[in-house]
Enzyme design. Structure first.
Site, short mmCIF file in Angstrom:
data_model
loop_
_atom_site.label_atom_id
_atom_site.label_comp_id
_atom_site.label_asym_id
_atom_site.label_seq_id
_atom_site.Cartn_x
_atom_site.Cartn_y
_atom_site.Cartn_z
CB SER A 151 -0.94 -0.06 0.90
OG SER A 151 -1.41 1.44 1.91
CD GLU A 157 -2.03 4.88 5.06
OE1 GLU A 157 -1.49 4.77 6.17
OE2 GLU A 157 -2.14 6.21 4.45
CE1 TYR A 168 -4.17 -2.19 5.41
CE2 TYR A 168 -3.03 0.89 4.60
CZ TYR A 168 -3.14 -0.80 4.52
OH TYR A 168 -4.03 -1.09 3.74
P1 NAP Z 1 -11.42 -4.75 2.25
O1 NAP Z 1 -12.09 -4.35 0.85
O2 NAP Z 1 -11.22 -3.71 3.33
O3 NAP Z 1 -11.61 -5.63 1.51
C1 NAP Z 1 -10.88 -6.67 3.09
C2 NAP Z 1 -10.92 -8.20 2.90
O4 NAP Z 1 -9.86 -8.74 3.70
C3 NAP Z 1 -12.41 -8.72 3.18
O5 NAP Z 1 -12.57 -9.61 2.28
C4 NAP Z 1 -12.06 -9.03 4.47
O6 NAP Z 1 -13.18 -10.25 5.27
C5 NAP Z 1 -10.58 -9.99 4.93
N1 NAP Z 1 -10.01 -9.72 6.08
C6 NAP Z 1 -10.29 -9.29 7.11
N2 NAP Z 1 -10.19 -10.15 7.74
C7 NAP Z 1 -9.66 -11.29 7.60
C8 NAP Z 1 -9.15 -11.89 8.61
N3 NAP Z 1 -8.76 -12.50 9.61
N4 NAP Z 1 -8.89 -13.27 7.59
C9 NAP Z 1 -9.39 -13.55 6.58
N5 NAP Z 1 -9.86 -12.38 5.40
C10 NAP Z 1 -9.63 -11.20 6.66
O7 NAP Z 1 -10.03 -4.01 1.03
P2 NAP Z 1 -9.67 -3.84 -0.85
O8 NAP Z 1 -9.85 -2.78 0.24
O9 NAP Z 1 -10.60 -4.41 -1.31
O10 NAP Z 1 -8.04 -3.52 -0.68
C11 NAP Z 1 -7.70 -4.60 -0.91
C12 NAP Z 1 -6.47 -5.52 -0.20
O11 NAP Z 1 -5.51 -4.36 -0.65
C13 NAP Z 1 -5.64 -5.27 1.31
O12 NAP Z 1 -4.74 -5.70 2.00
C14 NAP Z 1 -6.00 -3.68 1.35
O13 NAP Z 1 -5.23 -3.44 2.56
C15 NAP Z 1 -4.94 -3.46 0.27
N6 NAP Z 1 -4.49 -2.07 -0.48
C16 NAP Z 1 -5.29 -1.29 -0.56
C17 NAP Z 1 -6.32 -0.03 -1.15
C18 NAP Z 1 -7.03 0.75 -1.61
O14 NAP Z 1 -6.93 2.37 -2.01
N7 NAP Z 1 -8.48 -0.36 -1.43
C19 NAP Z 1 -4.88 0.59 -1.83
C20 NAP Z 1 -3.84 -0.68 -1.49
C21 NAP Z 1 -3.63 -1.21 -0.56
P3 NAP Z 1 -14.45 -9.75 5.51
O15 NAP Z 1 -15.41 -9.53 4.46
O16 NAP Z 1 -14.83 -11.26 6.35
O17 NAP Z 1 -14.49 -8.88 6.80
O1 F7E Z 2 -8.79 8.06 4.40
C1 F7E Z 2 -9.25 11.79 5.10
C2 F7E Z 2 -8.36 10.53 6.05
O2 F7E Z 2 -10.15 6.04 5.43
C3 F7E Z 2 -8.19 9.08 3.14
C4 F7E Z 2 -7.42 2.55 2.97
O3 F7E Z 2 -7.66 1.54 0.79
O4 F7E Z 2 -5.97 3.84 1.02
C5 F7E Z 2 -6.87 4.03 1.82
O5 F7E Z 2 -6.72 4.22 3.57
C6 F7E Z 2 -7.85 10.56 3.85
C7 F7E Z 2 -7.67 10.54 5.33
O6 F7E Z 2 -8.03 5.71 2.99
C8 F7E Z 2 -12.74 11.58 6.96
O7 F7E Z 2 -7.82 11.80 7.33
C9 F7E Z 2 -11.55 13.40 5.98
O8 F7E Z 2 -6.81 11.66 4.78
O9 F7E Z 2 -10.68 6.56 2.43
P1 F7E Z 2 -9.31 6.96 3.26
P2 F7E Z 2 -6.74 5.75 3.56
O10 F7E Z 2 -6.19 6.34 5.25
O11 F7E Z 2 -6.14 6.96 2.73
C10 F7E Z 2 -4.21 3.04 1.47
C11 F7E Z 2 -3.99 3.03 0.28
C12 F7E Z 2 -4.91 2.05 2.11
O12 F7E Z 2 -4.02 0.76 2.11
C13 F7E Z 2 -6.37 1.46 2.66
O13 F7E Z 2 -6.02 0.27 3.40
O14 F7E Z 2 -9.64 11.36 3.82
N1 F7E Z 2 -10.93 12.44 5.87
N2 F7E Z 2 -12.25 12.81 6.81
C14 F7E Z 2 -11.70 10.87 6.43
N3 F7E Z 2 -11.51 9.59 5.83
C15 F7E Z 2 -12.53 9.09 6.31
N4 F7E Z 2 -12.26 7.81 5.81
N5 F7E Z 2 -13.63 8.97 6.80
C16 F7E Z 2 -14.20 10.75 7.07
O15 F7E Z 2 -14.65 10.83 7.16
#
Ligand code: NAP
Ligand code: F7E
Length: 325
Positions: A125, A127, A149
Site C-alpha cells: 500500500s 500508506e 496499518y
Molecule cells: P477491504 O474491502 O477492506 O477487504 C479486506 C478483505 O480482507 C475482506 O474480504 C475481509 O473479509 C478480509 N479479511 C479481514 N480480516 C481477515 C482475516 N482475519 N482472515 C481472512 N480474511 C480477512 O479491502 P480492499 O479495499 O478490497 O483492499 C484489498 C487489499 O489491498 C487489502 O489488503 C488492502 O489493505 C490493500 N490495499 C487497498 C487499497 C485501496 O485503496 N483499496 C490500496 C492499497 C492497498 P471480511 O469480509 O470477512 O471482513
Molecule cells: O482516507 C481523510 C483521511 O480512509 C483518505 C485504505 O484503502 O488507502 C486507504 O487508506 C483521507 C485521509 O483512506 C474523513 O484523514 C477526511 O487523509 O478513505 P480513507 P486511506 O486512509 O488513505 C490506502 C492506500 C490503503 O491501503 C488503505 O487500506 O481522507 N478523511 N474525512 C477521512 N477519511 C475517512 N475514512 N473518513 C472521514 O470522514
C-alpha cells in the site's frame, strides 16, 4: 487445456470482488477464502456467487491456510485479506498486525510448504510512504509509515521480498495507491461522501461529518487496479510495482465534485468533526507508475471526475431503492 486456478484471500472485499470478475472473464477457476463471521458478508459477490468456490480460512490460522492451498492447488494466490481501515488500526493495532502483517507471513509460509511453484501477489500500500520523502512516490522512495496499518503493510511487503530472495518464490508486491469504486467500503472517505450526497439529495440524510478536507490522495478506479495485480503474476520474473494515476486531489475537491453532480452546495451540509482527525495524518500521496506502464503495459482508464460520477450515480440508485422501501 485445464483452466488456471486462482485463490483470492479477502475475496469478499472491494478488490476481491473486482479481481474475481476479472479472473472469471479470463477463464480462471476462481476460489476465495472467507472467514467465519457472525453475519455472512458476501453481498459484493452475489452476481458471481455460483461461478466461484469459497473456502473457510482465516489469516490468523496457518492450518486453515495450508488446508485451503492443499484442497485448491492454485497456480496463483492473491493475498488481499487485511484489516484495511487506517483509523481502526489505532484502535486495534495488535489485531491489525496479526492479520495484515503476520497473516501475510503465514500465507507465504503455507505457500512455501505446500507448493513453492505457486505465484503469489501481495497487496502492498501507498500508506507505507506515509510522511513522504519525495514527490511523486516510486518503487525506490523510502518508506515512513504513519499508522499501525502502514507499519503492518511494511512488514508484509518486506517478508514477501524476503521469501522471494530466500526461497526463490515467485512473489510480487503491488504498491497500490488509493482505489475506489461503487463497491468501496462505506467507511472510506470517497464512499462515505458519495453515499451521503445521494442520501442527502433524496432527503434520507441531512448532514455529512468529515475530518481533514486538506488531505491529498491519488485516487484511481479499483477495476483498473486489479488488472495490474494479474499482470504482475504473468511476468517472467517477480518484482514490485507502484500502481497509481499520477494525479493528486484533496478530499475537498472530491466533496465539491460529488455535490456538484447532484446540484447541491456542500457548504450547506458538510461539518468538520474533530473526532475524525487522525493521530498522525498522511497529508499527501501521489504515485509514479512509470515502471508499471513500461514493463506491464498497464495504465489507468478511469479519470478522477468519471470515478466521482460513477460512485455518486451508483449510490443514487441505491438510495432510490432505499427511499422506495
Ligand atoms: P477491504 O474491502 O477492506 O477487504 C479486506 C478483505 O480482507 C475482506 O474480504 C475481509 O473479509 C478480509 N479479511 C479481514 N480480516 C481477515 C482475516 N482475519 N482472515 C481472512 N480474511 C480477512 O479491502 P480492499 O479495499 O478490497 O483492499 C484489498 C487489499 O489491498 C487489502 O489488503 C488492502 O489493505 C490493500 N490495499 C487497498 C487499497 C485501496 O485503496 N483499496 C490500496 C492499497 C492497498 P471480511 O469480509 O470477512 O471482513
Ligand atoms: O482516507 C481523510 C483521511 O480512509 C483518505 C485504505 O484503502 O488507502 C486507504 O487508506 C483521507 C485521509 O483512506 C474523513 O484523514 C477526511 O487523509 O478513505 P480513507 P486511506 O486512509 O488513505 C490506502 C492506500 C490503503 O491501503 C488503505 O487500506 O481522507 N478523511 N474525512 C477521512 N477519511 C475517512 N475514512 N473518513 C472521514 O470522514
Amino acid at each position: 487445456m485445464a483452466a488456471r486456478r486462482a485463490l483470492i484471500t479477502g475475496i469478499t472485499g472491494q478488490d476481491g470482488a473486482y479481481l474475481a470478475r476479472l479472473l472469471l472473464d479470463k477463464g480462471y477457476d476462481v476460489h476465495g477464502t472467507v472467514r467465519r463471521a457472525s453475519t455472512p458478508g458476501e453481498q459484493r459477490l452475489a452476481e458471481i456467487r455460483d461461478r466461484i468456490t469459497l473456502h473457510d480460512a482465516d489469516m490468523l490460522d496457518v492450518g486453515s491456510l495450508m488446508s485451503v492451498l492443499e484442497q485448491v492447488g492454485p497456480h496463483e494466490v492473491y493475498n488481499l485479506a487485511a484489516q484495511s481501515f487506517v483509523p481502526t488500526s489505532w484502535q486495534q493495532p495488535l489485531l491489525t498486525g496479526e492479520v495484515t502483517a503476520l497473516g501475510a507471513a503465514r500465507l507465504l509460509e503455507a505457500v512455501r510448504r505446500v507448493d513453492p511453484n505457486i505465484r503469489y501477489y501481495q497487496a502492498s500500500s501507498s500508506e507505507m510512504f506515509g510522511k513522504v520523502r519525495e514527490e511523486p512516490q516510486r518503487e525506490t522512495t523510502p518508506f515512513w509509515p504513519r499508522s499501525p496499518y502502514g507499519v503492518a503493510k511494511m512488514y508484509a511487503h518486506w517478508i514477501t521480498i524476503n521469501y522471494r530472495e530466500s526461497y526463490g518464490l515467485f512473489a510480487s508486491c503491488g504498491i497500490l495507491f488509493n482505489h475506489e469504486s461503487p463497491l468501496r467500503g462505506p467507511e472510506f472517505v470517497t464512499r462515505k461522501v458519495t453515499r451521503a450526497v445521494a442520501r442527502i439529495k433524496l432527503g434520507l440524510q441531512d448532514r455529512l461529518r468529515l475530518g481533514n478536507l486538506d488531505a491529498q490522495r491519488d485516487w484511481g478506479f479499483a477495476g483498473d487496479y486489479v488488472e495490474a495485480m494479474w499482470l504482475m503474476l504473468q511476468q517472467d520474473e517477480p518484482d514490485d510495482y507502484v500502481i497509481a494515476t499520477g494525479e493528486k486531489h484533496t478530499v475537498r475537491e472530491f466533496v465539491d465534485l460529488a455535490f456538484a453532480r447532484v446540484d447541491l452546495d456542500p457548504q450547506r451540509y458538510v461539518e468538520i468533526d474533530p473526532n475524525l482527525l487522525r493521530p498522525a495524518e498522511v497529508n499527501m500521496l501521489v504515485g509514479d507508475a512509470s515502471k508499471a506502464r513500461a514493463r506491464l503495459g498497464w495504465q489507468p482508464r478511469v479519470c478522477f471526475a468519471d470515478l466521482v460520477a460513477m460512485m455518486v450515480d451508483a449510490d443514487l440508485e441505491q438510495a432510490r431503492r432505499e427511499a422506495s422501501g
